[in-house]
Design a protein around this motif. Structure first.
Motif, PDB file in Angstrom:
ATOM      1  N   THR A  83      95.438  11.146   4.395  1.00  0.00           N
ATOM      2  CA  THR A  83      94.991  11.661   5.423  1.00  0.00           C
ATOM      3  C   THR A  83      93.463  12.222   5.254  1.00  0.00           C
ATOM      4  OG1 THR A  83      97.331  12.464   6.236  1.00  0.00           O
ATOM      5  CG2 THR A  83      95.439  13.261   7.298  1.00  0.00           C
ATOM      6  N   ALA A  84      92.641  11.537   6.155  1.00  0.00           N
ATOM      7  CA  ALA A  84      91.182  12.395   5.845  1.00  0.00           C
ATOM      8  C   ALA A  84      90.599  12.886   7.858  1.00  0.00           C
ATOM      9  CB  ALA A  84      90.389  11.238   5.382  1.00  0.00           C
ATOM     10  N   VAL A  85      90.124  13.708   7.133  1.00  0.00           N
ATOM     11  CA  VAL A  85      89.705  14.510   8.213  1.00  0.00           C
ATOM     12  C   VAL A  85      88.308  14.871   7.980  1.00  0.00           C
ATOM     13  CG1 VAL A  85      89.513  16.951  10.095  1.00  0.00           C
ATOM     14  CG2 VAL A  85      91.921  15.762   8.522  1.00  0.00           C
ATOM     15  N   ILE A  86      87.289  14.207   9.443  1.00  0.00           N
ATOM     16  CA  ILE A  86      85.986  14.640   9.195  1.00  0.00           C
ATOM     17  C   ILE A  86      85.477  15.827  10.144  1.00  0.00           C
ATOM     18  CG2 ILE A  86      83.893  13.990   9.842  1.00  0.00           C
ATOM     19  CD1 ILE A  86      85.087  10.694   9.996  1.00  0.00           C
ATOM     20  N   CYS A  87      85.058  16.591   9.565  1.00  0.00           N
ATOM     21  CA  CYS A  87      84.573  17.896  10.088  1.00  0.00           C
ATOM     22  C   CYS A  87      82.735  18.406  10.126  1.00  0.00           C
ATOM     23  CB  CYS A  87      85.235  18.904   9.238  1.00  0.00           C
ATOM     24  SG  CYS A  87      87.186  18.855   9.901  1.00  0.00           S
ATOM     25  N   VAL A  88      82.244  17.370  10.061  1.00  0.00           N
ATOM     26  CA  VAL A  88      81.009  17.534   9.743  1.00  0.00           C
ATOM     27  C   VAL A  88      80.137  17.995  11.062  1.00  0.00           C
ATOM     28  CG1 VAL A  88      80.050  16.144   7.949  1.00  0.00           C
ATOM     29  CG2 VAL A  88      80.247  15.332  10.635  1.00  0.00           C
ATOM     30  N   PRO A  89      79.435  18.616  10.812  1.00  0.00           N
ATOM     31  CA  PRO A  89      78.654  19.216  12.341  1.00  0.00           C
ATOM     32  C   PRO A  89      77.825  18.442  13.206  1.00  0.00           C
ATOM     33  CG  PRO A  89      77.791  20.407  10.531  1.00  0.00           C
ATOM     34  CD  PRO A  89      78.175  19.062  10.370  1.00  0.00           C
ATOM     35  N   ALA A  90      77.610  18.308  14.278  1.00  0.00           N
ATOM     36  CA  ALA A  90      76.990  17.199  15.383  1.00  0.00           C
ATOM     37  C   ALA A  90      76.012  18.328  16.243  1.00  0.00           C
ATOM     38  CB  ALA A  90      78.308  16.583  16.174  1.00  0.00           C
ATOM     39  N   PRO A  91      75.004  18.856  15.533  1.00  0.00           N
ATOM     40  CA  PRO A  91      74.017  20.209  16.662  1.00  0.00           C
ATOM     41  C   PRO A  91      73.312  19.145  17.620  1.00  0.00           C
ATOM     42  CG  PRO A  91      73.185  19.444  13.895  1.00  0.00           C
ATOM     43  CD  PRO A  91      74.523  18.418  14.110  1.00  0.00           C
ATOM     44  N   ARG A  92      72.763  19.638  18.253  1.00  0.00           N
ATOM     45  CA  ARG A  92      71.752  19.270  19.616  1.00  0.00           C
ATOM     46  C   ARG A  92      70.579  18.429  18.771  1.00  0.00           C
ATOM     47  NH1 ARG A  92      71.058  22.847  24.823  1.00  0.00           N
ATOM     48  NH2 ARG A  92      73.520  22.933  24.753  1.00  0.00           N
ATOM     49  N   THR A 119      95.559   8.008   7.506  1.00  0.00           N
ATOM     50  CA  THR A 119      95.186   8.575   8.770  1.00  0.00           C
ATOM     51  C   THR A 119      94.037   9.345   8.980  1.00  0.00           C
ATOM     52  OG1 THR A 119      97.502   8.923   9.017  1.00  0.00           O
ATOM     53  CG2 THR A 119      96.357  10.014  10.179  1.00  0.00           C
ATOM     54  N   VAL A 120      92.955   7.986   9.112  1.00  0.00           N
ATOM     55  CA  VAL A 120      91.601   9.257   9.630  1.00  0.00           C
ATOM     56  C   VAL A 120      91.405  10.063  11.406  1.00  0.00           C
ATOM     57  CG1 VAL A 120      88.803   8.850   9.650  1.00  0.00           C
ATOM     58  CG2 VAL A 120      90.206   7.411   8.193  1.00  0.00           C
ATOM     59  N   ILE A 121      91.267  10.947  11.220  1.00  0.00           N
ATOM     60  CA  ILE A 121      91.252  12.306  12.359  1.00  0.00           C
ATOM     61  C   ILE A 121      89.977  13.123  12.553  1.00  0.00           C
ATOM     62  CG2 ILE A 121      91.950  14.149  13.506  1.00  0.00           C
ATOM     63  CD1 ILE A 121      94.506  13.692  11.553  1.00  0.00           C
ATOM     64  N   LEU A 122      88.901  12.719  13.586  1.00  0.00           N
ATOM     65  CA  LEU A 122      87.599  13.193  13.333  1.00  0.00           C
ATOM     66  C   LEU A 122      87.504  14.236  14.487  1.00  0.00           C
ATOM     67  CD1 LEU A 122      84.108  13.465  13.667  1.00  0.00           C
ATOM     68  CD2 LEU A 122      85.025  11.836  15.867  1.00  0.00           C
ATOM     69  N   GLU A 123      87.189  15.769  13.959  1.00  0.00           N
ATOM     70  CA  GLU A 123      87.916  16.975  14.638  1.00  0.00           C
ATOM     71  C   GLU A 123      86.218  17.635  15.021  1.00  0.00           C
ATOM     72  OE1 GLU A 123      89.371  20.237  13.045  1.00  0.00           O
ATOM     73  OE2 GLU A 123      90.958  19.285  12.861  1.00  0.00           O
ATOM     74  N   SER A 124      85.024  17.015  14.871  1.00  0.00           N
ATOM     75  CA  SER A 124      82.898  17.010  15.106  1.00  0.00           C
ATOM     76  C   SER A 124      83.561  17.122  16.773  1.00  0.00           C
ATOM     77  CB  SER A 124      82.321  16.657  14.149  1.00  0.00           C
ATOM     78  OG  SER A 124      82.560  16.228  13.228  1.00  0.00           O
ATOM     79  N   PRO A 125      82.612  18.354  16.826  1.00  0.00           N
ATOM     80  CA  PRO A 125      82.280  18.254  18.794  1.00  0.00           C
ATOM     81  C   PRO A 125      81.481  17.334  19.389  1.00  0.00           C
ATOM     82  CG  PRO A 125      81.084  19.871  17.222  1.00  0.00           C
ATOM     83  CD  PRO A 125      81.674  19.238  16.109  1.00  0.00           C
ATOM     84  N   VAL A 126      82.001  15.876  19.363  1.00  0.00           N
ATOM     85  CA  VAL A 126      81.534  15.504  19.856  1.00  0.00           C
ATOM     86  C   VAL A 126      81.509  14.314  21.265  1.00  0.00           C
ATOM     87  CG1 VAL A 126      81.252  14.243  17.734  1.00  0.00           C
ATOM     88  CG2 VAL A 126      83.245  13.632  19.487  1.00  0.00           C
ATOM     89  N   PRO A 127      80.378  13.669  22.157  1.00  0.00           N
ATOM     90  CA  PRO A 127      80.464  13.466  23.262  1.00  0.00           C
ATOM     91  C   PRO A 127      81.930  12.279  23.661  1.00  0.00           C
ATOM     92  CG  PRO A 127      78.290  13.572  22.424  1.00  0.00           C
ATOM     93  CD  PRO A 127      79.290  13.425  21.754  1.00  0.00           C
ATOM     94  N   PRO A 128      82.440  12.152  24.532  1.00  0.00           N
ATOM     95  CA  PRO A 128      83.855  11.659  24.630  1.00  0.00           C
ATOM     96  C   PRO A 128      83.263   9.886  24.671  1.00  0.00           C
ATOM     97  CG  PRO A 128      83.517  12.952  27.063  1.00  0.00           C
ATOM     98  CD  PRO A 128      82.426  13.070  25.863  1.00  0.00           C
ATOM     99  N   GLY A 129      84.412   8.857  23.959  1.00  0.00           N
ATOM    100  CA  GLY A 129      83.230   8.246  23.701  1.00  0.00           C
ATOM    101  C   GLY A 129      83.228   7.781  21.927  1.00  0.00           C
ATOM    102  N   THR A 130      83.019   9.125  21.804  1.00  0.00           N
ATOM    103  CA  THR A 130      82.514   8.530  20.319  1.00  0.00           C
ATOM    104  C   THR A 130      83.431   8.294  18.936  1.00  0.00           C
ATOM    105  OG1 THR A 130      80.883  10.390  20.153  1.00  0.00           O
ATOM    106  CG2 THR A 130      81.334   9.939  17.952  1.00  0.00           C
ATOM    107  N   THR A 131      84.530   8.063  19.077  1.00  0.00           N
ATOM    108  CA  THR A 131      85.679   8.346  18.152  1.00  0.00           C
ATOM    109  C   THR A 131      85.878   6.143  17.923  1.00  0.00           C
ATOM    110  OG1 THR A 131      87.249   9.887  18.479  1.00  0.00           O
ATOM    111  CG2 THR A 131      87.342   7.877  17.339  1.00  0.00           C
ATOM    112  N   GLU A 132      85.420   5.959  18.940  1.00  0.00           N
ATOM    113  CA  GLU A 132      86.127   4.361  19.603  1.00  0.00           C
ATOM    114  C   GLU A 132      84.707   3.486  19.560  1.00  0.00           C
ATOM    115  OE1 GLU A 132      88.668   2.870  22.831  1.00  0.00           O
ATOM    116  OE2 GLU A 132      90.017   4.896  22.919  1.00  0.00           O
TER     117      GLU A 132
END
Length: 420
Positions: A83-92, A119-132
């Protein structure tokens, strides 16, 4: 012991996740593509990458290192985890929209080492649609694998509340939205080892929008009560008594309290800009305007108080109490204290500060004097501004010692200080 989990991004999102995983007995690799510029080397020998000691205490980090956590700047270990979880910042960014550069960097580093069935999971605060639309193509192009077939892909909004002793990781439900039902279940199986409850969203976009709603809910409601604070002061109404009474309503109301500004890592998003084919969230935009005005309003109130007592802001000795963005944590991200101190200095005030979690503080590239003796400094200052209520502060004693005390958090005993 080989790592079972990789946490990419060792900041305010990644370290608490790694802490929860290690506590659950999961061997965890911590990798950061690029250390944040405000981080200082950790005190146990400068591991690579440096760990953000503003998120967890030194003692907590030491315990993690002793029980299964391995921070490293070498990404080769990313290819050996399940499992890899991406938790990097997504600043303005400069245009106000989230900057996904660090998410992209993390995706490329991971993609080059991604193996089937991960299993790759994104946790960074991103706008809808970013994962796909953003993350998925980078992972597939860099790995040659297909998401949903060769590896699992999901999004889960982070619900970290630093310093909160009531809502711990295990007791906070985790929302999961996968690219496919199988992706959702794989991510749910992972988080089920860390938390008592997993909530399945329809897909990645729904899960991303959960994060959007939760963050904006906070900012909009804080903006409302900040406007109420200004209105109540003008009307001569005790806002704090109003909130105390209103929160007794058992339905249809949740209490928020005003303050000198809104800090933290949760950046409001109104989805404005040409990259979004939707109408912006106008209420969120207005909330940002209201909240961004609060440091200036605090200065207005401070100057008025000094004037009422025959003093000018120019040359006044002003003591700031609490310069972190929330109580009982050392994190200064987005704290309004910076702007308030800057504006006071521009008015000619002599500014000092006290904060048990901040041993040194600079404003306008100049060190701000730190008050060693809190009560003596409050007695000596023309005005004491309570910006953050840390648990160690004896507000009753401070109210007695201070010549003038402006409480921007409403935590002093009623009648003992001026309140926002």
């Amino acid at each position: 012991m080989p790592a079972d989990l990789a946490v990419i991004g060792l900041g305010h999102l990644g370290l608490p996740l790694a802490q929860a995983a290690v506590a659950a007995g999961i061997a965890t690799l911590g990798h950061d593509p690029g250390p944040a510029p405000d981080r200082s080397p950790a005190p146990w020998g400068d591991p690579a990458p440096p760990l953000d000691t503003g998120v967890l205490s030194t003692a907590e980090l030491r315990r993690m290192l002793a029980t299964g956590f391995t921070p490293t700047a070498d990404p080769k270990g990313l290819g050996r985890v399940r499992t890899a979880v991406i938790c990097v910042p997504a600043p303005r960014g400069a245009d106000g929209s989230p900057d996904l550069a660090q998410v992209g960097d993390a995706a490329r580093v991971l993609a080059a080492r991604l193996r089937p069935h991960t299993t790759v999971i994104l946790e960074s605060p991103v706008p809808p649609g970013t994962t796909e639309d953003f993350l998925l193509p980078l992972l597939e192009e860099g790995s040659g694998l297909r998401a949903g077939r060769d590896f699992h892909l999901a999004y889960s909004p982070s619900r970290i509340d630093p310093g909160n002793r009531d809502h711990r990781y295990t007791a906070t439900p985790k929302v999961i939205g996968g690219l496919t039902p199988a992706c959702t279940e794989s991510a749910a199986a992972f988080y089920g080892r860390l938390t008592d409850k997993v909530v399945r969203a329809r897909g990645t976009r729904e899960a991303e929008t959960v994060q959007l709603l939760e963050t904006n809910f906070r900012h909009v409601n804080i903006a409302l009560v900040n406007e109420m604070a200004v209105l109540c002061h003008d009307l001569g109404v005790d806002l704090w008594d109003v909130v105390r009474c209103a929160e007794t309503k058992p339905f249809g109301f949740q209490a928020f309290r005003p303050g000198p500004g809104v800090g933290g890592h949760g950046v409001p998003q109104d989805l404005a800009g040409p990259q979004y084919a939707v109408r912006p969230l106008r209420m969120v935009e207005l909330a940002q305007q209201v909240n961004s005005q609060m440091p200036r309003y605090v200065i207005q109130r401070a100057a008025a108080l000094l004037n009422e007592h025959g003093k000018s802001a120019r040359g006044a000795r002003v003591l700031l109490l609490g310069v972190t963005y929330k109580p009982d944590v050392p994190d200064q991200q987005g704290s309004p204290a910076q702007e308030i101190a800057t504006r006071l200095m521009e008015l000619g005030a002599s500014v000092s500060y006290h904060d048990p979690y901040v041993p040194a503080w600079s404003v306008l590239d100049r060190p701000v004097p730190r008050a060693d003796s809190l009560y003596d400094s409050a007695a000596d200052a023309d005005l004491t501004l309570l910006l953050q209520h840390h648990r160690t502060y004896d507000l009753q004693g401070l109210a007695v010692k201070a010549q003038l005390l402006l409480d921007t958090r409403g935590t002093t005993p009623t009648g003992s200080a001026h309140r926002l």
